[in-house]
Design a protein around this motif. Sequence first.
Motif, PDB file in Angstrom:
ATOM      1  N   VAL A  58       5.792   2.987  10.806  1.00 25.49           N
ATOM      2  CA  VAL A  58       5.268   1.889  11.619  1.00 25.49           C
ATOM      3  C   VAL A  58       3.840   2.213  12.069  1.00 25.49           C
ATOM      4  O   VAL A  58       2.952   1.361  12.053  1.00 25.49           O
ATOM      5  N   GLN A  59       3.618   3.487  12.415  1.00 28.34           N
ATOM      6  CA  GLN A  59       2.274   3.887  12.859  1.00 28.34           C
ATOM      7  C   GLN A  59       1.196   3.560  11.832  1.00 28.34           C
ATOM      8  O   GLN A  59       0.111   3.135  12.176  1.00 28.34           O
ATOM      9  N   VAL A  60       1.516   3.772  10.563  1.00 31.43           N
ATOM     10  CA  VAL A  60       0.468   3.594   9.548  1.00 31.43           C
ATOM     11  C   VAL A  60       0.444   2.191   8.942  1.00 31.43           C
ATOM     12  O   VAL A  60      -0.435   1.874   8.156  1.00 31.43           O
ATOM     13  N   CYS A  61       1.391   1.355   9.316  1.00 37.48           N
ATOM     14  CA  CYS A  61       1.449   0.021   8.722  1.00 37.48           C
ATOM     15  C   CYS A  61       0.516  -0.920   9.470  1.00 37.48           C
ATOM     16  O   CYS A  61       0.947  -1.705  10.311  1.00 37.48           O
ATOM     17  N   CYS A  78       0.819  -1.220   0.000  1.00 41.30           N
ATOM     18  CA  CYS A  78       0.000   0.000   0.000  1.00 41.30           C
ATOM     19  C   CYS A  78       0.850   1.267   0.000  1.00 41.30           C
ATOM     20  O   CYS A  78       0.384   2.325  -0.375  1.00 41.30           O
ATOM     21  N   ARG A  79       2.074   1.125   0.452  1.00 45.96           N
ATOM     22  CA  ARG A  79       3.012   2.252   0.473  1.00 45.96           C
ATOM     23  C   ARG A  79       2.556   3.395   1.382  1.00 45.96           C
ATOM     24  O   ARG A  79       2.993   4.540   1.212  1.00 45.96           O
ATOM     25  N   ALA A  80       1.686   3.074   2.341  1.00 39.36           N
ATOM     26  CA  ALA A  80       1.296   4.101   3.324  1.00 39.36           C
ATOM     27  C   ALA A  80       2.537   4.559   4.092  1.00 39.36           C
ATOM     28  O   ALA A  80       2.617   5.723   4.517  1.00 39.36           O
ATOM     29  N   CYS A  81       3.511   3.667   4.255  1.00 42.35           N
ATOM     30  CA  CYS A  81       4.758   4.037   4.941  1.00 42.35           C
ATOM     31  C   CYS A  81       5.431   5.207   4.216  1.00 42.35           C
ATOM     32  O   CYS A  81       5.916   6.156   4.849  1.00 42.35           O
ATOM     33  N   GLU A  82       5.432   5.146   2.895  1.00 40.76           N
ATOM     34  CA  GLU A  82       6.060   6.211   2.104  1.00 40.76           C
ATOM     35  C   GLU A  82       5.274   7.521   2.233  1.00 40.76           C
ATOM     36  O   GLU A  82       5.850   8.598   2.362  1.00 40.76           O
ATOM     37  N   VAL A  83       3.950   7.379   2.187  1.00 38.90           N
ATOM     38  CA  VAL A  83       3.085   8.562   2.288  1.00 38.90           C
ATOM     39  C   VAL A  83       3.341   9.262   3.632  1.00 38.90           C
ATOM     40  O   VAL A  83       3.582  10.472   3.691  1.00 38.90           O
ATOM     41  N   ALA A  84       3.317   8.465   4.706  1.00 42.53           N
ATOM     42  CA  ALA A  84       3.461   9.031   6.049  1.00 42.53           C
ATOM     43  C   ALA A  84       4.835   9.653   6.248  1.00 42.53           C
ATOM     44  O   ALA A  84       4.965  10.752   6.784  1.00 42.53           O
ATOM     45  N   CYS A  85       5.859   8.964   5.786  1.00 45.79           N
ATOM     46  CA  CYS A  85       7.232   9.461   5.973  1.00 45.79           C
ATOM     47  C   CYS A  85       7.416  10.791   5.255  1.00 45.79           C
ATOM     48  O   CYS A  85       7.960  11.740   5.811  1.00 45.79           O
TER      49      CYS A  85
END
Lengths: 179, 657
Positions: A125-128, A23-30
């Motif tokens: 980590v928060q969004v994963c 999902c790449r939410a990690c990339e979005v959040a970072c």
Amino acid sequence: MSNQIRTKIVKEIKVNLDKCVACRACEVACSGFHANPKYSSFNPSRSRIRLVMDMLNDVYVPVRAGEYTSAECSGRHSFTIHGKEYSECSFCPTSCPARDLFKEPDSGLPLKCDMCEGEKTPLCVQVCRPGCLTYEEREEECGEEELKPGEMEVGLQSLIEKHGYQKVMDTFARLSKKG
Amino acid sequence: MRYAETGFNLEIDLSQGSVKRVATDAKLTRLHLGGQGTAAKILWDRVSPDVDPLSPDNLLIFSTGLLHGTPVPGANRVSVSTFSPLTNLYVNSLMGGWFGPELKHAGYDKIIIHGQASGLVYLYIHNDKVEIRDASHLQGKGCQETAALLQQELKDHKIQVAAIGLAGENMVKMATIDHFNSSASRHGVGAVMGSKRLKAIAVRGTKDINVAHPAELWEMCNAKYQEIYDNKNCGDPMAHDHNESFHVDNFAWGNARTRRSGYWNKEREEQWVSKWKQVRTRDSGCYNCPKDCHYSISYPGRYKYFLKCFSKLTYCMAAFEEIDFNYDILGVTSAYGLDGFSTPQVLAFAVELYEAGILTDQDLPDFPSDGAGRFFYLVEKIVRREGIGDVLANGVYAAARQIGNGAEEYDHNTTKKVEQVPLKLGVINYPFFLMYCTGEKMNITQIEGSFPQAPLADPEKRKKFVENWDAAPERFKKWYLEWEPRQHMPIEASVNVCDWNESMHFVDDAIGTCAWLSSFRGQFGGSPPFHLFNLPRYITLAAGIELDSEGLLEIARRNRNLVRSLNIRRGLRRAVEKPPEDHWKKRDPEMEQKHLDAYYEFKGWTNDAIPTKETLDGLGLDYVSEDFIQRGILTGNETKTSAETEEKQCQGGGNGE
């Protein structure tokens, strides 16, 4: 000098590749966390964690940005794990000349994960939610304390390595005139 | 500064070989939000109603949703808007994955494609660098292989690709545009891409997307990831549920003909699960969404592909085969780029015609005798447009008429020339009747979704359902509470249900949120993560557009009326607004027409399904009413008898979150 064993806190992001859904939410959040002002813009290319992704070969590896290096590896390993082939680059955190990972898209300057200083757990980590990334802190013995170069020095060093002393000095001189 | 969107469209003229980056009007974003809303406006302005969908003058528009590239979870559905060669009407087909956000990060809200290249080409977009490149080496390549080859050729695994297969190249009217785990599949959008000789679009973007209210938006989004992940009532349940009894026992097999109740049993479940374990390699989600609604399939001898939604069952049910066949043929049809929804029906239709002697051994030389063999045989004929395949490639409706000799009788499951879900039911359900008749998408799963399909039998359970139903405006709670099993709701309720259901899709399709998190999922469990009462806040925080629920509904109405007007201008009228003819066994023609009357009145349309001048002007679509009057479609004196009902509709917007 005391004989006390010196320890340090090691911050660790554990990666369970089987749980990544790409999902790449990690990339979005970072990218949002490191924007200025915080969360004002989003751009996976600025993220200090990137999903190395080859969907049809089922390769999904979130990699965290590590140190900058001016030279690429002399060769590569490739790993076969449970029948799937991974390039060594899939696991490598280095910002290196061989690829465009972990470089600011505008300036080309290297990016490095800072574990989201000030946050309880890193944002990736928060969004994963699928649980691919988890966070741990543990104490580890360490040797003598190292002198860490300041952040500016790291940046300057990489600029020098990329462009040479003369160019950096010229630019610095020009900028200071403007000021 | 523009928030959430880039403020630029990419204009490609394949005849001229030109590429332009064009600034967009922020006012249009406020009026239509984005996605198919702004795409419909472009199609209205630039494609005259006599343009053949497969001619160079048709536009093929890839639109990001307004929220793509923002942190709002699940905003990744790309609208592919154009005129359909299947229906000759407007089509808006959607795909998820990663393409939309990547396009936005490249600096564009839309790609607008005009003209026709002289040979097969692909479009390469890397931020400001946009090139039309030769694709002759990709001719005939499968959709998935094309993507892999382009990633290799361009030396970048982060490139996102949307491609057509052989079906699209040969303008088969069930042709899809595929993008990894997703595809824009409906009504022949792949054929339009093929008519432009555009094999693929490869996009890579590294630019920022800005949001208007960073801290508050992030706080809401960060909490939403968890809510979506935990919420069992959203996402695609078919991706993980191995009990297929609901579909295989209730949906019709073959050419939407036969129900096989009792087909599902423990033994079959074990066989099917063990097959799934053999071929499924990996679950995946889409950009910025924690759900894992897709999985990749590795079937021996086939190119790897992703399984999507109901295509898990459509081929085996249409061919009266077991699940192994479904995984096998999907390997072929995914590579060719064929719609998993309509193609099996076209194939089953052809098999029926053969069995009825309407198609003969002359049409189908060496036609195999088993269901699987026949399907494989027909697919090859269709994608190459060989022999009878050239006729079948036009879809059931057109093929039936081309074949003639009684073939029309076998076209019993289409509405507005579109193959419908293979369902055979008992008593008519009026909200569904209205959705089938009037829905602009002509595909029930893209119209239904907010209001439950049937009432819970136990009044206590209904009460409990309603208590937790944050997504619903108050009046729907009352109607649902009073709805007893096997009873019809009042006409007013059915009309409102149809309106609410479709409105939520019009919202999703403008902002790019996935229907599995929003417009499609409220009907099951009543707790979609996104709904009428929380979406306006996300839009305001991300895009800086002040909006409340009523404002959002008004935009949905504007987009709805603009899309309807596109179709009206191309000849759509009440006469074709009918459900598939044998969808329900028990019909009531008089009540059906009363429902249609009431729906048109509610919408502010004439009795012939045309939006009135008053309705159009009230939504700021004066240019549409002027055009209608000029063309003689309206006189301008049609009365809008729906003022009262419109007011009622507005009152729904004031509660909830």
